[in-house]
Motif scaffolding. Structure first.
Motif, PDB file in Angstrom:
ATOM      1  N   HIS A  20      -5.119  -4.401  -1.005  1.00  0.00           N
ATOM      2  CA  HIS A  20      -5.201  -2.848  -0.467  1.00  0.00           C
ATOM      3  C   HIS A  20      -5.205  -2.859   0.700  1.00  0.00           C
ATOM      4  CE1 HIS A  20      -7.683   0.634  -0.133  1.00  0.00           C
ATOM      5  NE2 HIS A  20      -8.551   0.299   0.706  1.00  0.00           N
ATOM      6  N   ASN A  21      -5.336  -3.901   1.611  1.00  0.00           N
ATOM      7  CA  ASN A  21      -5.110  -3.856   3.065  1.00  0.00           C
ATOM      8  C   ASN A  21      -3.538  -3.747   3.586  1.00  0.00           C
ATOM      9  OD1 ASN A  21      -7.795  -3.305   3.500  1.00  0.00           O
ATOM     10  ND2 ASN A  21      -7.930  -5.313   4.042  1.00  0.00           N
ATOM     11  N   LEU A  22      -2.514  -4.349   2.560  1.00  0.00           N
ATOM     12  CA  LEU A  22      -1.032  -4.342   2.820  1.00  0.00           C
ATOM     13  C   LEU A  22      -0.654  -2.775   2.952  1.00  0.00           C
ATOM     14  CD1 LEU A  22      -0.294  -6.878   0.146  1.00  0.00           C
ATOM     15  CD2 LEU A  22      -0.500  -7.329   2.388  1.00  0.00           C
ATOM     16  N   PRO A  23       0.213  -2.800   3.714  1.00  0.00           N
ATOM     17  CA  PRO A  23       1.003  -1.356   4.051  1.00  0.00           C
ATOM     18  C   PRO A  23       2.064  -0.716   3.064  1.00  0.00           C
ATOM     19  CG  PRO A  23       1.905  -3.027   5.545  1.00  0.00           C
ATOM     20  CD  PRO A  23       0.961  -3.777   4.787  1.00  0.00           C
ATOM     21  N   LEU A  24       1.221  -0.833   1.800  1.00  0.00           N
ATOM     22  CA  LEU A  24       2.150  -0.164   0.721  1.00  0.00           C
ATOM     23  C   LEU A  24       1.440   0.996   0.081  1.00  0.00           C
ATOM     24  CD1 LEU A  24       2.718  -3.870  -1.153  1.00  0.00           C
ATOM     25  CD2 LEU A  24       4.262  -2.639   0.396  1.00  0.00           C
ATOM     26  N   THR A  25       2.176   1.627  -0.489  1.00  0.00           N
ATOM     27  CA  THR A  25       1.817   2.989  -1.125  1.00  0.00           C
ATOM     28  C   THR A  25       0.332   2.688  -2.063  1.00  0.00           C
ATOM     29  OG1 THR A  25       4.056   3.976  -0.718  1.00  0.00           O
ATOM     30  CG2 THR A  25       2.266   5.006  -2.405  1.00  0.00           C
ATOM     31  N   ASP A  26      -0.478   3.323  -1.874  1.00  0.00           N
ATOM     32  CA  ASP A  26      -1.531   3.077  -2.536  1.00  0.00           C
ATOM     33  C   ASP A  26      -1.587   4.191  -4.004  1.00  0.00           C
ATOM     34  OD1 ASP A  26      -3.199   1.533  -0.960  1.00  0.00           O
ATOM     35  OD2 ASP A  26      -3.716   3.294   0.381  1.00  0.00           O
TER      36      ASP A  26
END
Length: 416
Positions: A271-277
């Motif tokens: 969830h904390n990764l800078p990828l589209t949620d």
């Protein structure tokens, strides 16, 4: 020429399946392509069997398969480490032990329980989402029955002998099934009157096992009622503390044991990764299981958010394996294209789920597989066969035989 580096993060159902597919594709290119799987454990956990450990039907070794066994004779390199950060621009994973560069990345870090921010659940309920969780539940139940055997106060003894499982899905019902069988044995061993035991399944919705059709669901309910389980539907838990929990209608249940199986979300790490949620801490992917943010980053398993026919892909084993296969074929296409090799274009994801099976202890199950409804002995036999087939696929005949010994030959108290 430098090797093409493929890194799989997570050794659950999705990660292991993807690694197997990638090994098969690149086993003749081991000097050109490197496949690495990173996990914080040195073993693969059979998550769907954790209830059997929590309910003391099998020992913990039955739900652990070492990666050494799984990947013996393959080109897959397994590393035990815990990744703390991923730099997608530099294409590097930063772990506790080292850093790992990649050309193609597959993130399969799974899911974690969610408490829906209900007060007290995180602090006072037990989860069942890891081997450690299962062992903790097992020890606690033994402690409660042991303590009850010495307790003279009737009210305190009643609270010790009230066991509540919140959640009427697979995990919750399967754990209830194990307790149906184990609690009478445990009480007898400690000189406790089993008639004092209260076993509950608490569900916020209007029914349990909503993924099943009416007939197998009703058979499951009848079996649970027959064995004294109190099924409380339309019973949303709004608060929990050290003395029990409160339901929305005002009912207060006094208990020292609340096991929470009411849903999962993507891991906090992912969830904390800078990828589209997407939603519920799951990351969006396209029809090839690729992140919309980076063309060389794929995701699979419980942590993805992908809508198929208007519904999000479920968090089940078949979905994990099928999304992993889709992602792996995308990676294969990318690598072989870069190497100038002939390769077929990957197909977009299309699920092919065969149905559902729910064991209620070791001697009863219900199933709806490929349109065929079964219950009792035959449903349980099918479930064993499917599990043996999985273990055969993961680590050969030895894996299937090991499962058969754990589940059939070595079972005590006729719990099979």
């Amino acid at each position: 020429m430098d090797k093409k580096r493929i890194v799989i993060l997570g050794g659950g159902y999705a990660g292991v399946h993807a690694a197997k597919v990638l090994h098969k594709a690149f086993k003749k290119l081991k000097d050109t392509v490197e496949v690495t799987l990173i996990d914080r454990h040195n073993y693969h956990t059979l998550m769907t069997e954790l209830h059997e450990v929590a309910g003391n039907r099998v020992d913990e070794s039955s739900v652990k398969i070492s990666y050494n066994r799984i990947f013996a004779g393959t080109t897959v390199n397994v590393i035990r480490d815990e990744i703390k950060h991923i730099d997608f621009e530099k294409q590097v994973l930063e772990g506790i032990g080292a850093t790992y560069a990649y050309d193609q990345l597959l993130i399969a870090t799974g899911a974690e329980p969610t408490d829906f921010n209900i007060p007290g659940v995180k602090e006072h309920a037990f989860y069942l989402w890891s081997l450690e969780d299962a062992l903790r539940i097992k020890r606690h139940i033994i402690d409660m029955v042991t303590a009850a055997s010495y307790e003279k106060d009737a009210q305190k003894r009643r609270e010790m002998l009230t066991f509540a499982v919140a959640g009427g899905g697979f995990t919750g019902v399967e754990l209830v099934g194990e307790l149906i069988e184990w609690l009478p044995i445990l009480c007898k061993e400690h000189g406790v009157d089993f008639n004092e035991v209260k076993l509950m399944n608490v569900e916020a919705l209007g029914n349990i096992l909503n993924m099943l059709t009416d007939k197998p669901r009703q058979k499951a309910i009848e079996y649970m009622h027959k064995h004294g389980v109190e099924i409380k539907t339309n019973s949303l838990i709004i608060n929990a503390d050290e003395n029990g929990f409160t339901i929305k209608d005002g009912t207060v249940v006094k208990t020292k044991t609340l096991v929470w199986t009411c849903g999962v979300r993507g891991t906090t790490f992912c969830h904390n990764l800078p990828l589209t949620d997407g939603k519920v801490q799951r990351k969006k992917v396209d029809e090839f299981m690729r992140s919309p943010d980076y063309k060389n980053v794929y995701l699979a398993g419980d942590g993805i958010w992908f809508m198929e026919d208007g519904k999000p892909v479920g968090q089940i084993v078949e979905a994990a394996e099928q999304t992993a296969a889709t992602a792996a074929h995308g990676i294969i296409y990318n690598i072989k294209s870069e190497l100038g090799l002939k390769v077929q274009e990957p197909a977009p994801f299309k699920s092919n789920f065969h149905g559902f099976m729910v064991s209620i202890g070791g001697r009863y199950a219900v199933s709806n597989t490929m349109g065929v409804v079964m219950y009792g002995f035959f449903a349980q036999a099918i479930k064993h066969m499917v599990n043996m087939y999985y273990q055969f696929g993961v680590c050969g005949v030895n894996g299937a035989w090991t499962y058969f010994k754990h589940e059939i030959l070595n079972i005590k108290h006729r719990r099979s």
